[in-house]
Design a protein around this motif. Structure first.
Motif, short mmCIF file in Angstrom:
data_model
loop_
_atom_site.label_atom_id
_atom_site.label_comp_id
_atom_site.label_asym_id
_atom_site.label_seq_id
_atom_site.Cartn_x
_atom_site.Cartn_y
_atom_site.Cartn_z
N LEU A 159 52.45 -4.80 -5.87
CA LEU A 159 53.49 -4.16 -6.60
C LEU A 159 54.84 -4.37 -5.61
CD1 LEU A 159 51.73 -0.92 -7.89
CD2 LEU A 159 52.25 -2.83 -8.96
N THR A 162 55.32 4.55 -15.48
CA THR A 162 54.50 4.86 -14.30
C THR A 162 53.15 5.22 -14.76
OG1 THR A 162 56.52 5.40 -13.19
CG2 THR A 162 54.33 5.90 -12.02
N SER A 192 62.16 0.68 -13.34
CA SER A 192 61.99 1.01 -14.96
C SER A 192 62.81 2.05 -15.42
CB SER A 192 60.43 1.37 -15.31
OG SER A 192 60.04 2.46 -14.96
N MET A 232 57.91 -6.48 -7.44
CA MET A 232 59.13 -6.05 -7.56
C MET A 232 60.54 -6.64 -6.98
SD MET A 232 58.48 -1.72 -7.96
CE MET A 232 57.32 -1.55 -6.73
N ASP A 257 54.66 2.90 -4.11
CA ASP A 257 55.11 1.69 -5.00
C ASP A 257 55.04 2.14 -6.35
OD1 ASP A 257 55.75 -0.46 -2.91
OD2 ASP A 257 53.73 0.39 -2.49
N TYR A 258 54.21 3.07 -6.82
CA TYR A 258 54.38 3.72 -8.24
C TYR A 258 55.87 4.24 -8.19
CZ TYR A 258 49.16 3.01 -8.82
OH TYR A 258 48.14 2.89 -8.78
N ALA A 304 58.15 1.49 -8.68
CA ALA A 304 58.16 1.01 -9.99
C ALA A 304 58.66 1.79 -11.20
CB ALA A 304 56.88 0.89 -10.52
N LEU A 346 51.14 1.96 -15.66
CA LEU A 346 51.01 1.26 -14.70
C LEU A 346 49.68 1.85 -13.92
CD1 LEU A 346 51.62 -0.97 -12.57
CD2 LEU A 346 53.06 0.85 -11.46
#
Length: 368
Positions: A182, A148, A93, A186, A85-86, A89, A151
């Motif tokens: 996360l 990232t 972004s 999202m 999920d990083y 993300a 985060l």
């Protein structure tokens, strides 16, 4: 080496390592079958070449994202299930930035920042791509990496750091919770729709005997970005004080503390380097495949784990080689089995290789 000595060594190998012999025989059979298919025309050389190229592209993304996961395990000693999920993300972004720059003045700002949620704006309409909007793409790559990193540092400070001294299972389960939080955040913000992100990129053809392998601008961008970052990680680990500190802490954290290595600073560096690579991997993965959804990183995570384990969990170079192996296996397996089973084939190869070499291709837990 005489015939008798060769026979003796072969017999010893068959007795002591029958799994290796069996794996080798299976490889020979598959290779022979492929050669027969090429000769008889069942498969084309250009078709196989296209599968190999596709596998290399997938492998580079998996390997680049796997570096961060491998570093986390090597130094912090836990498998971070939020890693996928990083990736997502970072992708969202970065693509929000790309959409905003490419579409400013041509579409609603809110729709651009939401990456065209619910079909409000399309990347193809905006002409997004390496050749069409190079500034927007470069900005997206940079923002994907930086966001990232931020985060990863935020989650480490608020979630992982307070329980860092607990056992690995506690950290693992916590990371699963972070992953779900996360992912659905999202989904709530960007919607669950899968949207196209790029215009059709220009391509060139590499002509073979019976056809051509098509390579487009986004493929080349992926190779350049992933290859450069992998080289940068190698130089970081081998030539800098930080890299040496990372390797020392991976080998023996207690000894690293005794010798004066600032372990907390090294941990932050791991999140910075790993997070940056992960975010960029997420962005270029979407650039390559041309679609974006909130579940992309989670689906990719299983293959990343397979690559890291296959390469030797904790080994940076193992993650890269394992990623290439998994990517090529998933792509080339469609020659022999239905494409819907390609992911299963990658895991099957991982299991078989680990039965032969349980410590992984790069023999275990070493950052270098």
């Amino acid at each position: 080496m005489g015939i008798s000595e060769t026979y003796t060594r072969g017999r010893e190998l068959a007795v002591t390592r029958p799994g290796s012999v069996l794996l080798g025989l299976v490889g020979v059979v598959l290779l022979f079958d492929l050669l027969v298919s090429l000769v008889t025309g069942t498969q084309s050389l250009s078709g196989v070449g296209s599968l190999v190229w596709d596998g290399l592209m997938r492998g580079l993304v998996i390997g680049l994202a796997g570096i961060g996961l491998s570093m986390t395990y090597s130094i912090l000693n836990f498998a971070n299930f939020a890693h996928g999920d990083y990736i997502t993300a970072g992708a969202f972004s970065g693509w929000a930035t790309t959409y905003l720059i490419a579409g400013l003045g041509r579409a609603d700002v809110g729709a651009l920042l939401l990456v065209g949620a619910s079909g409000s704006v399309f990347g193809g309409t905006l002409g997004i791509g390496v050749t069409g909007t190079p500034v927007a793409v470069v900005a997206g790559i940079v923002v994907a990496g930086i966001s990232t990193v931020l985060l990863a540092l935020l989650i480490d400070r608020t979630v992982f750091k307070p329980i860092r001294d607990e056992d690995g299972i506690t950290l693992l389960i916590t990371s699963v919770g972070v992953a779900f939080a996360l992912r659905y955040l999202m989904q709530f913000v960007f919607s669950s729709s899968v949207r196209g992100t790029t215009a059709q990129p220009p391509s060139l053809s590499l002509y073979l005997v019976d056809g051509a392998v098509r390579i487009n601008a986004h493929d080349i961008a992926l190779v350049v970005v992933a290859g450069s970052l992998m080289l940068g990680v190698h130089l970081l680990l081998q030539l800098t004080k930080l890299g040496k500190a990372m390797r020392a802490m991976a080998d023996n954290e207690d000894l690293a503390q005794i010798t004066g290595i600032p372990t907390e600073r090294v941990v932050r560096a791991v999140w910075v380097v790993g997070g940056g690579l992960t975010g960029v991997a997420g962005y270029i993965f979407i650039l390559w495949k041309g679609t974006l959804g909130f579940n992309d990183g989670w689906l990719l995570l299983l293959l990343i784990f397979a690559a890291v384990i296959l390469g030797g969990i904790g080994s940076i170079y193992g993650a890269i080689v394992g990623g290439l192996a998994i990517g090529l296996t998933a792509s080339l397996s469609v020659i022999w089995i239905p494409s819907s089973f390609s992911r299963a084939a990658a895991f099957f190869v991982m299991i078989v290789l680990l039965l032969v070499k349980p410590e992984g291709l790069f023999s275990g837990r070493s950052t270098a």
